[in-house]
Design a protein around this motif. Structure first.
Motif, short mmCIF file in Angstrom:
data_model
loop_
_atom_site.label_atom_id
_atom_site.label_comp_id
_atom_site.label_asym_id
_atom_site.label_seq_id
_atom_site.Cartn_x
_atom_site.Cartn_y
_atom_site.Cartn_z
N GLN A 45 2.88 -10.91 58.19
CA GLN A 45 3.06 -10.42 56.83
C GLN A 45 4.07 -10.96 56.18
O GLN A 45 4.17 -11.08 55.22
CB GLN A 45 2.69 -8.77 57.03
CG GLN A 45 2.75 -8.17 55.46
CD GLN A 45 2.65 -6.59 55.62
OE1 GLN A 45 3.24 -5.99 56.51
NE2 GLN A 45 1.93 -6.10 54.60
N ASP B 95 3.92 -14.70 55.64
CA ASP B 95 2.91 -14.78 54.47
C ASP B 95 3.77 -14.35 53.06
O ASP B 95 3.66 -15.33 52.09
CB ASP B 95 1.80 -13.90 54.48
CG ASP B 95 0.61 -14.45 55.51
OD1 ASP B 95 0.92 -15.27 56.15
OD2 ASP B 95 -0.08 -13.43 55.83
N ASN B 96 4.48 -13.58 53.19
CA ASN B 96 5.34 -13.01 51.91
C ASN B 96 6.67 -13.82 51.57
O ASN B 96 6.86 -14.15 50.59
CB ASN B 96 5.74 -11.67 52.05
CG ASN B 96 4.83 -10.68 51.62
OD1 ASN B 96 4.25 -10.38 50.30
ND2 ASN B 96 4.00 -10.32 52.64
N SER C 298 4.83 -17.04 50.13
CA SER C 298 4.26 -16.73 48.72
C SER C 298 5.49 -16.68 47.54
O SER C 298 5.43 -17.15 46.63
CB SER C 298 3.33 -15.30 48.57
OG SER C 298 4.08 -14.36 48.97
N ARG C 299 6.47 -15.87 48.19
CA ARG C 299 7.53 -15.67 47.31
C ARG C 299 8.35 -17.02 47.01
O ARG C 299 8.88 -17.36 46.02
CB ARG C 299 8.70 -14.74 47.88
CG ARG C 299 9.97 -14.48 46.96
CD ARG C 299 9.65 -14.22 45.72
NE ARG C 299 10.79 -13.71 44.96
CZ ARG C 299 10.84 -14.13 43.47
NH1 ARG C 299 9.89 -14.24 42.90
NH2 ARG C 299 12.00 -13.63 42.82
N ASP D 53 9.11 -1.55 54.29
CA ASP D 53 7.99 -2.50 53.75
C ASP D 53 8.04 -3.83 54.17
O ASP D 53 8.87 -4.54 53.65
CB ASP D 53 7.95 -2.12 52.27
CG ASP D 53 6.64 -2.84 51.59
OD1 ASP D 53 6.25 -3.88 52.15
OD2 ASP D 53 6.57 -2.45 50.41
N TYR D 54 7.29 -4.25 54.88
CA TYR D 54 7.38 -5.71 55.52
C TYR D 54 7.01 -6.65 54.39
O TYR D 54 7.69 -7.98 54.48
CB TYR D 54 6.80 -5.81 56.92
CG TYR D 54 7.35 -5.36 58.19
CD1 TYR D 54 8.35 -5.92 58.66
CD2 TYR D 54 6.93 -4.05 58.49
CE1 TYR D 54 9.07 -5.42 59.89
CE2 TYR D 54 7.66 -3.57 59.64
CZ TYR D 54 8.66 -4.27 60.14
OH TYR D 54 9.37 -3.46 61.30
N ALA D 55 6.23 -6.41 53.67
CA ALA D 55 5.96 -7.35 52.68
C ALA D 55 7.30 -7.68 51.59
O ALA D 55 7.55 -8.71 51.58
CB ALA D 55 4.78 -6.84 51.72
N ASN D 56 7.59 -6.56 51.43
CA ASN D 56 9.04 -6.63 50.54
C ASN D 56 10.06 -7.14 51.19
O ASN D 56 11.00 -8.23 50.87
CB ASN D 56 9.64 -5.24 50.25
CG ASN D 56 10.66 -5.23 49.17
OD1 ASN D 56 10.64 -6.08 48.24
ND2 ASN D 56 11.80 -4.22 49.74
N GLY E 5 9.77 -9.54 53.55
CA GLY E 5 9.68 -11.00 53.47
C GLY E 5 9.96 -11.76 52.24
O GLY E 5 10.42 -12.66 52.31
N LYS E 6 9.83 -10.98 51.09
CA LYS E 6 10.04 -11.49 49.83
C LYS E 6 11.52 -11.59 49.51
O LYS E 6 12.10 -12.76 49.36
CB LYS E 6 9.42 -10.70 48.56
CG LYS E 6 7.93 -10.63 48.69
CD LYS E 6 7.34 -9.53 47.58
CE LYS E 6 5.75 -9.93 47.54
NZ LYS E 6 5.33 -8.88 46.48
N LYS F 142 -5.06 -10.12 53.01
CA LYS F 142 -4.00 -10.84 52.11
C LYS F 142 -4.35 -10.69 50.65
O LYS F 142 -5.69 -10.61 50.56
CB LYS F 142 -4.13 -12.50 52.74
CG LYS F 142 -3.59 -12.54 53.73
CD LYS F 142 -3.60 -14.02 54.40
CE LYS F 142 -3.06 -14.16 55.77
NZ LYS F 142 -3.14 -15.63 56.26
#
Length: 360
Positions: free
Chosen positions: A45, A48-49, A52-53, A286-289, A291-292, A360
């Motif tokens: 995750q 991926d982020n 994408s970022r 928050d792992y998505a955040n 990564g961004k 995703k």
């Protein structure tokens, strides 16, 4: 012998792949080497982020971020070969996802923590890179100070910084006691070789012992060892088990969650990916955040020319509790009741069902 041959083939594949890279670099193009520690839900995750970022930032800044993504397969030999290939390919920056990769990159680049002794802020980025090696940005390192990656969160060192998923283990203990105030016996399940687990395990142990709770520790470094450890914990008739942000246990969660759920033992863990893979509860960042934000740091270094040594390690608020509703029901809990009980100790309580990967 088969494993050795397979490893050689993998490394030859990496070498061939990298040999063709970086020879025809475009104007306004930055080549970034990402090494993911292993294939698990949280780390995937993050990657991926990051990608994408970076794609978004490339459009915003009118530059191209070319990502070379490799997986270290939780194998130090593979990780070291990937990093060597990144160096030979002269990537502009390396991203190490998880503590073991970051430490391997640090060692490969001979980055010395706390070595920012000259006025490098005034130096051109190219000169700084030539003198200090390829910049390294780590991602999801639980305790970068204890791991020796940085001297302090606000003093990262000469050419390394990144993002931390530091876990507040005390907060997880508070959730455990909120669900069961009379708890008397708790297990700790982790890989003793994972630097990311050390501080959280020490904190949890101290917390539990201060309350007079009996602590049972079991460790493992492979799936088979962790399955055995889980079975041994079940035999101890525990009331709960805690695992921090331990990548080895994360990889094994799909193999052990039913053992614990069938024994009616809630597994409290340090990331939502554990809950995705069958643990009762995951708590943390928050792992998505994350990564961004890792990608944002990369852009600041490469495009905005910000000196790495001036960039604090970025941390994030814990506070999101993710409950696996299937396991919750199997354990005899009511999700809505737990949500109310946990509310004073969390910024957010959310639900999830068992799967291998995040959508995703």
């Amino acid at each position: 012998m088969k494993k050795i041959i397979a490893l050689v083939l993998v490394l030859l594949c990496f070498a061939g792949c990298f040999a063709s890279c970086g020879q025809n670099k475009k104007e306004n193009e930055f080549v970034i080497g990402i090494c993911n520690y292993a294939d698990d839900a949280s780390l995937n995750q993050i990657v991926d982020n990051i990608q994408s970022r970076l794609a978004e930032l490339g459009q915003e800044k009118n530059v191209t971020f070319t990502v070379k993504l490799q997986n270290g397969q939780a194998d130090s030999n593979v990780m070291n070969q990937i990093i060597e290939n990144f160096k030979n390919d002269k990537v502009d920056l390396m991203i190490g996802v998880a503590t073991p990769v970051a430490m391997a990159m640090q060692a490969a680049m001979r980055i010395t923590r706390g070595s920012y002794t000259r006025d490098r802020a005034a130096m051109p980025m190219q000169a700084a890179t030539e003198n200090s090696g390829i910049p390294v940005v780590f991602s999801a390192v639980s305790d970068p100070v204890s791991a020796g990656l940085v001297e302090a969160l606000d003093k990262p060192g000469e050419n390394i910084t990144g993002t931390s998923d530091f876990l507040d283990a005390t907060a997880v203990m508070n959730l455990m006691f909120a669900a069961n105030p009379e708890i008397q016996k708790v297990g700790l399940l982790y890989d003793v070789g994972q630097d990311s687990s050390k501080t959280a395990i020490e904190t949890a142990k101290s917390y539990l012992q201060s309350k007079g709770v009996t602590v049972v520790e079991k460790t493992g470094r492979t799936n088979d060892e962790l399955i055995q450890a889980a079975q041994n914990l079940v035999a101890e008739k525990l009331e709960a088990i805690f695992t921090p942000t331990d990548n080895t246990v994360m990889k094994a969660e799909l193999a052990i969650y039913e053992i614990l759920a069938d024994a009616k033992i809630p597994h409290y863990t340090g990331a939502d990916s554990f809950a995705l893979n069958g643990a009762f509860l995951g708590y943390g960042v928050d792992y998505a955040n994350l990564g961004k934000e890792t990608a944002n740091m990369v852009c600041e270094i490469l495009v905005d020319k910000k000196p790495v040594s001036s960039m604090n390690v970025r941390t994030f608020d814990n506070g999101t509790a993710t409950i696996n509703t299937e396991i919750c029901e199997k354990l005899g809990y009511n999700f809505e009741e737990l949500k109310t009980i946990f509310a004073p100790y969390c910024t957010k309580v959310q639900s999830i069902t068992t799967a291998e990967e995040f959508e995703k």
